[in-house]
Design an enzyme around this catalytic site. Structure first.
Site, mmCIF file in Angstrom:
data_model
loop_
_atom_site.group_PDB
_atom_site.id
_atom_site.type_symbol
_atom_site.label_atom_id
_atom_site.label_comp_id
_atom_site.label_asym_id
_atom_site.label_seq_id
_atom_site.Cartn_x
_atom_site.Cartn_y
_atom_site.Cartn_z
ATOM 1 N N CYS A 115 -7.218 -15.501 42.431
ATOM 2 C CA CYS A 115 -6.674 -14.516 43.385
ATOM 3 C C CYS A 115 -7.670 -13.411 43.720
ATOM 4 O O CYS A 115 -7.531 -12.743 44.749
ATOM 5 C CB CYS A 115 -5.385 -13.908 42.840
ATOM 6 S SG CYS A 115 -4.118 -15.146 42.537
ATOM 7 N N HIS A 251 -4.132 -7.324 47.022
ATOM 8 C CA HIS A 251 -3.722 -8.708 46.783
ATOM 9 C C HIS A 251 -2.194 -8.752 46.793
ATOM 10 O O HIS A 251 -1.532 -7.892 46.207
ATOM 11 C CB HIS A 251 -4.257 -9.167 45.433
ATOM 12 C CG HIS A 251 -3.737 -10.504 45.015
ATOM 13 N ND1 HIS A 251 -3.709 -11.579 45.880
ATOM 14 C CD2 HIS A 251 -3.212 -10.937 43.842
ATOM 15 C CE1 HIS A 251 -3.190 -12.615 45.244
ATOM 16 N NE2 HIS A 251 -2.885 -12.255 44.018
ATOM 17 N N ASN A 281 2.370 -15.182 47.721
ATOM 18 C CA ASN A 281 1.034 -15.008 47.139
ATOM 19 C C ASN A 281 0.170 -16.198 47.550
ATOM 20 O O ASN A 281 0.396 -17.315 47.090
ATOM 21 C CB ASN A 281 1.175 -14.923 45.613
ATOM 22 C CG ASN A 281 -0.159 -14.739 44.909
ATOM 23 O OD1 ASN A 281 -1.220 -14.855 45.521
ATOM 24 N ND2 ASN A 281 -0.101 -14.465 43.615
HETATM 25 N N1 ACO Z 1 14.960 -17.389 39.710
HETATM 26 C C1 ACO Z 1 15.912 -16.961 38.879
HETATM 27 N N2 ACO Z 1 15.674 -16.587 37.617
HETATM 28 C C2 ACO Z 1 14.400 -16.639 37.190
HETATM 29 C C3 ACO Z 1 13.350 -17.070 38.005
HETATM 30 C C4 ACO Z 1 13.671 -17.468 39.320
HETATM 31 N N3 ACO Z 1 12.722 -17.864 40.197
HETATM 32 N N4 ACO Z 1 12.202 -17.009 37.317
HETATM 33 C C5 ACO Z 1 12.514 -16.553 36.096
HETATM 34 N N5 ACO Z 1 13.843 -16.337 36.002
HETATM 35 C C6 ACO Z 1 14.616 -15.846 34.890
HETATM 36 C C7 ACO Z 1 13.963 -16.145 33.557
HETATM 37 O O1 ACO Z 1 14.278 -17.447 33.111
HETATM 38 C C8 ACO Z 1 14.586 -15.091 32.678
HETATM 39 O O2 ACO Z 1 15.867 -15.505 32.309
HETATM 40 P P1 ACO Z 1 16.421 -15.200 30.837
HETATM 41 O O3 ACO Z 1 16.459 -13.702 30.745
HETATM 42 O O4 ACO Z 1 17.770 -15.840 30.860
HETATM 43 O O5 ACO Z 1 15.450 -15.823 29.894
HETATM 44 C C9 ACO Z 1 14.736 -13.905 33.619
HETATM 45 O O6 ACO Z 1 14.683 -14.428 34.954
HETATM 46 C C10 ACO Z 1 13.663 -12.869 33.454
HETATM 47 O O7 ACO Z 1 12.410 -13.538 33.456
HETATM 48 P P2 ACO Z 1 11.070 -12.755 33.404
HETATM 49 O O8 ACO Z 1 9.928 -13.699 33.506
HETATM 50 O O9 ACO Z 1 11.101 -11.822 32.241
HETATM 51 O O10 ACO Z 1 11.194 -11.929 34.764
HETATM 52 P P3 ACO Z 1 10.394 -10.695 35.224
HETATM 53 O O11 ACO Z 1 11.287 -9.573 35.444
HETATM 54 O O12 ACO Z 1 9.163 -10.475 34.386
HETATM 55 O O13 ACO Z 1 9.881 -11.191 36.659
HETATM 56 C C11 ACO Z 1 7.863 -12.031 37.673
HETATM 57 C C12 ACO Z 1 9.062 -12.350 36.764
HETATM 58 C C13 ACO Z 1 8.400 -11.727 39.047
HETATM 59 C C14 ACO Z 1 6.948 -13.239 37.724
HETATM 60 C C15 ACO Z 1 7.155 -10.795 37.089
HETATM 61 O O14 ACO Z 1 6.871 -10.964 35.728
HETATM 62 C C16 ACO Z 1 5.893 -10.492 37.787
HETATM 63 O O15 ACO Z 1 5.875 -10.059 38.904
HETATM 64 N N6 ACO Z 1 4.740 -10.693 37.123
HETATM 65 C C17 ACO Z 1 3.455 -10.517 37.736
HETATM 66 C C18 ACO Z 1 2.875 -11.843 37.881
HETATM 67 C C19 ACO Z 1 2.520 -12.189 39.291
HETATM 68 O O16 ACO Z 1 2.687 -11.456 40.223
HETATM 69 N N7 ACO Z 1 2.007 -13.367 39.386
HETATM 70 C C20 ACO Z 1 1.550 -13.875 40.611
HETATM 71 C C21 ACO Z 1 0.402 -14.781 40.369
HETATM 72 S S1 ACO Z 1 -0.867 -14.046 39.522
HETATM 73 C C22 ACO Z 1 -1.626 -13.074 40.515
HETATM 74 O O17 ACO Z 1 -1.709 -13.297 41.667
HETATM 75 C C23 ACO Z 1 -2.233 -11.919 39.921
#
Ligand code: ACO
Length: 336
Positions: A115, A251, A281
Site C-alpha cells: 500500500c 492512503h 482500499n
Molecule cells: N462483517 C461483519 N463482522 C465482521 C466483519 C465483517 N466484514 N469483519 C470482522 N467482523 C467481526 C469479527 O468477527 C468480530 O466479531 P467477534 O467480536 O464476534 O469476534 C468483530 O467484527 C470485531 O472484529 P475486529 O477485527 O476486532 O473489528 P475492528 O473493530 O478491529 O475492525 C477493521 C476491523 C475494520 C479491519 C479494523 O481493524 C481496521 O480498520 N484495521 C486497520 C486495517 C486496515 O485498514 N487494513 C487495510 C489493509 S492494510 C493497509 O492498507 C494499511
C-alpha cells in the site's frame, strides 16, 4: 546553481467498470452494509473484469496522465509501476505498460511496497530524475488486489478494490522551479511486523499467489502512530507546518485512520481527499487515484502543496510532499 527537481506535469486514473456494493458482498459472506460503512467508510469497490490485468489498468491510467500532461510517449524515458498484484511473476508489469504505450527506449520496472508502493515509486523515480539519469517518468500505482482476496474471509474481503492512478514527472533545473514538484519523500520499513499483514503464498514459498491475511487491530494501531510520525518528518524536513498544506491525500485504507490523521494534524476535513467510500482500499493505486480525482474535479490546483502518506504490509510506510503544477517558464505542459 539550482538543484534539479521533478515537476508533476499531469495525473491520470482508471477504474474498472464493474462496481460491487456492500449489499452484493453481503450475499456472499456474513457481513452487512452497516458493519462495513461503520468500521471502514467503504460503500462499494470496483472489480477488474476477468480479462483485465493490472497492466491494462496501469496502461489506461498512464494514457490519461500523459494526455493531462500534454506529452507524447516519445518524451518519456522511465516507467515505474508500484504493484503487489503484477500480471506475471516476470516480466514486470512496467515492461507490459512500456510495450502497450509503444515506448521503445528508456527503462521500466516494478516496485513492491504494497500500500506504500506509490510513495516508494515516486521516491525512486524522483531520485533517478534528480541525478539526471532520466528526464521524464510515468509513475503508476496499479492493482487487481481483489485477485488475492480470500472471499470467505469477511475480515479482509470487504476492504479492497481494483484500480490504477498515474502521474507524469519531468526534470527541471531552472531557478523558478524551486519549490515546485516533489519536495521530498520519506520511506520506512520494519520487517519484524510481517505477521500482522501478509499474503500466505508466493512463487518461492508455495508456487501460488496466496491470499491476504491481516490482524486488523494491530495494523490500525501501527498505522495511526507511524503515519503520524512520518507526516511530522516530512513537514520538518521542508521547514513547513500543517498550515502550509493545502491537501492531505492519504492512503485510503480506512475512514477512521484517515480521520484520525486529519484530527492529529488539526487539518479541517475539507482539506482531506477521501475516496474510500467509492474505491475502497486499492493498495498502491489509492493515493494516485485520489490525487487524480481531486485534480480533475478542480479541488487540487496548480501551486497547491499536497501531502501524501501510506502504510502497508511489511510493514512499509512513507510520506511525500509535492507542489502541484509547473512554474511559468515550463507552462504548456500543465497538471490537469
Ligand atoms: N462483517 C461483519 N463482522 C465482521 C466483519 C465483517 N466484514 N469483519 C470482522 N467482523 C467481526 C469479527 O468477527 C468480530 O466479531 P467477534 O467480536 O464476534 O469476534 C468483530 O467484527 C470485531 O472484529 P475486529 O477485527 O476486532 O473489528 P475492528 O473493530 O478491529 O475492525 C477493521 C476491523 C475494520 C479491519 C479494523 O481493524 C481496521 O480498520 N484495521 C486497520 C486495517 C486496515 O485498514 N487494513 C487495510 C489493509 S492494510 C493497509 O492498507 C494499511
Amino acid at each position: 546553481m539550482t538543484a534539479r527537481r521533478s515537476l508533476l506535469l499531469g495525473c491520470g486514473s482508471y477504474l474498472p467498470d464493474r462496481v460491487l456494493s456492500n449489499d452484493e458482498l453481503a450475499e456472499r459472506v456474513d457481513t452487512s452494509d452497516e458493519w462495513i460503512v461503520q468500521r471502514t467508510g467503504i460503500r462499494q469497490r470496483h472489480i477488474a473484469a476477468e480479462d483485465e490485468l493490472t497492466s491494462d489498468l496501469a496502461l489506461a491510467a498512464s494514457r490519461s496522465a500523459l494526455a493531462a500532461a500534454g506529452l507524447g510517449v516519445d518524451e518519456v524515458d522511465l516507467i515505474v509501476v508500484a504493484t503487489t498484484t503484477p500480471d506475471d511473476t516476470f516480466p514486470s508489469t512496467a515492461t507490459r505498460v512500456q510495450a502497450g504505450l509503444g515506448m521503445r527506449r528508456g527503462a521500466a520496472f516494478d516496485v513492491q511496497a504494497v500500500c506504500a508502493g506509490f510513495i516508494y515509486a515516486v521516491s525512486v523515480a524522483d531520485s533517478l530524475i534528480r541525478t539526471g539519469q532520466f528526464e521524464c517518468a510515468i509513475v503508476i500505482g496499479a492493482e487487481t488486489f481483489t485477485r488475492i482476496l480470500d472471499w470467505q474471509d469477511r475480515s479482509t474481503c470487504v476492504l479492497f478494490g481494483d484500480g490504477a492512478g498515474a502521474i507524469v514527472l519531468r526534470g527541471d533545473s531552472s531557478p523558478d522551479s524551486s519549490g515546485y514538484g516533489v519536495l521530498s519523500t520519506h520511506l520506512h520499513s520494519d520487517g519484524r511486523e510481517r505477521e500482522i499483514l501478509y499474503v500466505d503464498g508466493g512463487p518461492s514459498r508455495s508456487g501460488t499467489s496466496g491470499h491476504v491475511r491481516m490482524n486488523g487491530r494491530e495494523v490500525y494501531r501501527h498505522a495511526v502512530s507511524k503515519l503520524g510520525r512520518v507526516i511530522d518528518e516530512a513537514l520538518t524536513a521542508n521547514r513547513l507546518s500543517v498550515d502550509d498544506v493545502d491537501w492531505l491525500v492519504p492512503h485510503q485504507a480506512n475512514r477512521r485512520i484517515i480521520d484520525s490523521m486529519a484530527a492529529r494534524m488539526k487539518l479541517p476535513p475539507e482539506k482531506v481527499v477521501c475516496t474510500i467510500e467509492r474505491h475502497a482500499n486499492t493498495s498502491a493505486a489509492s493515493v494516485p487515484l485520489a490525487l487524480a480525482e481531486a485534480v480533475m474535479d478542480g479541488r487540487v490546483k496548480p501551486g497547491h502543496l499536497v501531502l501524501f502518506e501510506a502504510i502497508g504490509g511489511g510493514l512499509v510506510w512513507g510520506a511525500g510532499l509535492v507542489r502541484i503544477g509547473v512554474p511559468r517558464h515550463a507552462q504548456g505542459s500543465h497538471c490537469a
